[in-house]
Write a protein that holds these residues in place. Structure first.
Motif, PDB file in Angstrom:
ATOM      1  N   UNK A  91       0.845  -1.193   0.000  1.00 46.51           N
ATOM      2  CA  UNK A  91       0.000   0.000   0.000  1.00 46.51           C
ATOM      3  C   UNK A  91       0.876   1.237   0.000  1.00 46.51           C
ATOM      4  N   UNK A  92       0.633   2.185  -0.915  1.00 51.41           N
ATOM      5  CA  UNK A  92       1.480   3.378  -0.975  1.00 51.41           C
ATOM      6  C   UNK A  92       1.263   4.283   0.230  1.00 51.41           C
ATOM      7  N   UNK A  93       2.196   5.200   0.493  1.00 50.93           N
ATOM      8  CA  UNK A  93       2.015   6.155   1.597  1.00 50.93           C
ATOM      9  C   UNK A  93       0.744   6.984   1.401  1.00 50.93           C
ATOM     10  N   UNK A  94       0.060   7.257   2.472  1.00 45.37           N
ATOM     11  CA  UNK A  94      -1.193   8.011   2.392  1.00 45.37           C
ATOM     12  C   UNK A  94      -0.975   9.516   2.376  1.00 45.37           C
ATOM     13  N   UNK A  95       0.146   9.977   2.929  1.00 40.17           N
ATOM     14  CA  UNK A  95       0.465  11.409   2.956  1.00 40.17           C
ATOM     15  C   UNK A  95       1.954  11.593   2.671  1.00 40.17           C
ATOM     16  N   UNK A  96       2.375  12.792   2.233  1.00 39.57           N
ATOM     17  CA  UNK A  96       3.806  13.037   1.998  1.00 39.57           C
ATOM     18  C   UNK A  96       4.628  12.779   3.256  1.00 39.57           C
ATOM     19  N   UNK A  97       5.712  12.048   3.078  1.00 38.28           N
ATOM     20  CA  UNK A  97       6.578  11.749   4.211  1.00 38.28           C
ATOM     21  C   UNK A  97       6.189  10.510   4.995  1.00 38.28           C
ATOM     22  N   UNK A  98       5.022   9.936   4.674  1.00 37.88           N
ATOM     23  CA  UNK A  98       4.585   8.740   5.390  1.00 37.88           C
ATOM     24  C   UNK A  98       5.232   7.497   4.785  1.00 37.88           C
TER      25      UNK A  98
END
Length: 411
Positions: free
Chosen positions: A324-331
């Motif tokens: 699953x890709x990151x949900x927010x920048x930097x996550x």
């Protein structure tokens, strides 16, 4: 305005604001208490809400009072736990800058003599200011993947000795009158984590050092942070423990069914250098549940980008992607609900390679930092450049063998 005055003004403003908060709370407290006393004088009962409000205000006053006391202590004495007072910090900063720019040792030599430090230019350089040491440590945590998820301890000596309870005393249920059997004593293991010297040697031109606009502390931290982080990252994974930390992949591994303390449990895909052709996700689920429940809550996957690329293609039996890709920048990206840490020093997928690790690294791996980063100025070895031999001491190793599991690509 000098830097010291700015620091003191900030602390003074904090103290004023804290006091104002205390005064406002106390004013409200008096109003509520006056109301309560008035009711008592009239012989009336006190309602529950009034008592509860008074109790909350009383607790708030205690908390604000403690906060003010802490601010006052910081203003009148050097900070504890390795910190320094603003005045001493500024003095150290200025002395260190004179040493770096001009080679003037008098200031730093005087400071370290006052602190009874054994450091000198002949045996390892001078300690950097605490702000610079903290900045280097903070940046290392950001760019060194294993450090970022592990427990980090600071020591003042060359080695950290840590007892660890392998087996607690036996327990059980008995009736009220039944004879209590003697319990077994706990079994402790002493783990040792020596610190090893890590160095970087950035070079500067005389013009750079003569330029007053250049922040030399910032320059040094920027130059050494990547070099330190790269070397640490390799050692925390593959280090052999000789003149470097011991990496978790260098410990003896056994099949999870034969696990014992001092070894890391591993699972296998059943196929040399690959996932199983059918139901490839099953082995990942098995790896997750090989870890005890108490360790899974804070667990992460660790692998390199090539392995992550292979994982990204996998789906579960319902056709859903496992990655699953990151949900927010930097996550973080996640795999089956657990965070995925990309560490380039993990091995590629190959026959019998432990290309994936899974576990609670904050409990499983310990990074040990010896307090102090030292800089030795060398204007002679590479003229016309000035070299800055920068050293810190770091150790590391597995501290809980229950907390990390490995996935091997083999039979």
């Amino acid at each position: 305005m000098s830097e010291y005055n700015e620091i003191m003004e900030t602390k003074t403003l904090e103290a004023i604001e804290s006091f104002d908060d205390f005064a406002r709370t106390f004013h409200e407290y008096k109003q509520v208490n006056d109301y309560r006393l008035g009711k008592l004088e009239k012989g009336s009962s006190i309602d529950v809400l009034t008592n509860e409000k008074l109790q909350r205000l009383d607790d708030a006053l205690d908390m604000q009072k403690r906060a003010m006391e802490q601010l006052e202590l910081k203003q009148v004495r050097p900070a504890l736990d390795g910190g320094v007072s603003p005045l001493r910090s500024l003095e150290h900063k200025n002395a260190f800058e004179s040493y770096v720019r001009r080679g003037d040792e008098s200031g730093v030599r005087s400071l370290e003599a006052k602190a009874h430090s054994i450091g000198s230019a002949s045996d390892g350089g001078y300690l950097v200011p605490p702000e610079l040491e903290s900045e280097i440590g903070a940046r290392l945590a950001q760019i060194s993947p294993i450090r970022n998820i592990s427990t980090v301890r600071q020591v003042s000596g060359s080695i950290l000795k840590k007892p660890f309870s392998i087996k607690g005393p036996s327990v059980g249920w008995v009736s009220e009158t039944e004879i209590r059997p003697q319990t077994e004593s706990s079994k402790l293991a002493e783990l040792q984590f020596p610190t090893m010297e890590l160095y970087a040697m950035p070079a500067a031109t005389s013009s750079l050092l003569d330029d007053g606009v250049v922040d030399v502390e910032q320059w040094i931290s920027t130059e050494v942070e990547t070099a330190f982080a790269e070397q640490e990252g390799k050692a925390f994974i593959n280090g052999d423990g000789t003149n470097k930390p011991r990496g978790f992949l260098t410990y003896e591994t056994v099949a999870e069914s034969a696990w014992s303390w001092g070894k890391l449990g591993s699972l296998s895909t059943g196929v040399a250098g690959a996932f199983a052709a059918a139901d490839a996700s099953d082995i990942l689920l098995d790896t997750i549940y090989a870890l005890r429940a108490g360790y899974r809550q804070n667990a992460n996957w660790v692998m390199n980008r090539k392995t992550q690329a292979a994982i990204r293609k996998l789906k579960d039996k319902d056709g859903n992607y496992l990655w699953t890709p990151p949900s927010t920048p930097g996550a973080q990206a996640s795999l089956l609900g657990f965070g995925l840490v990309e560490a380039e020093d993990m091995p590629d997928i190959a026959d019998k390679a432990a290309a994936i690790a899974f576990g609670d690294f904050s409990r499983g791996y310990l990074v040990v930092d010896r307090t102090g980063v030292r800089v030795l100025r060398d204007p002679y070895s590479a003229k016309p450049y000035v070299l800055f031999y920068t050293t810190k001491r770091v150790g590391g190793g597995v501290q809980d063998f229950n907390a990390i599991k490995l996935l091997k690509f083999g039979v």
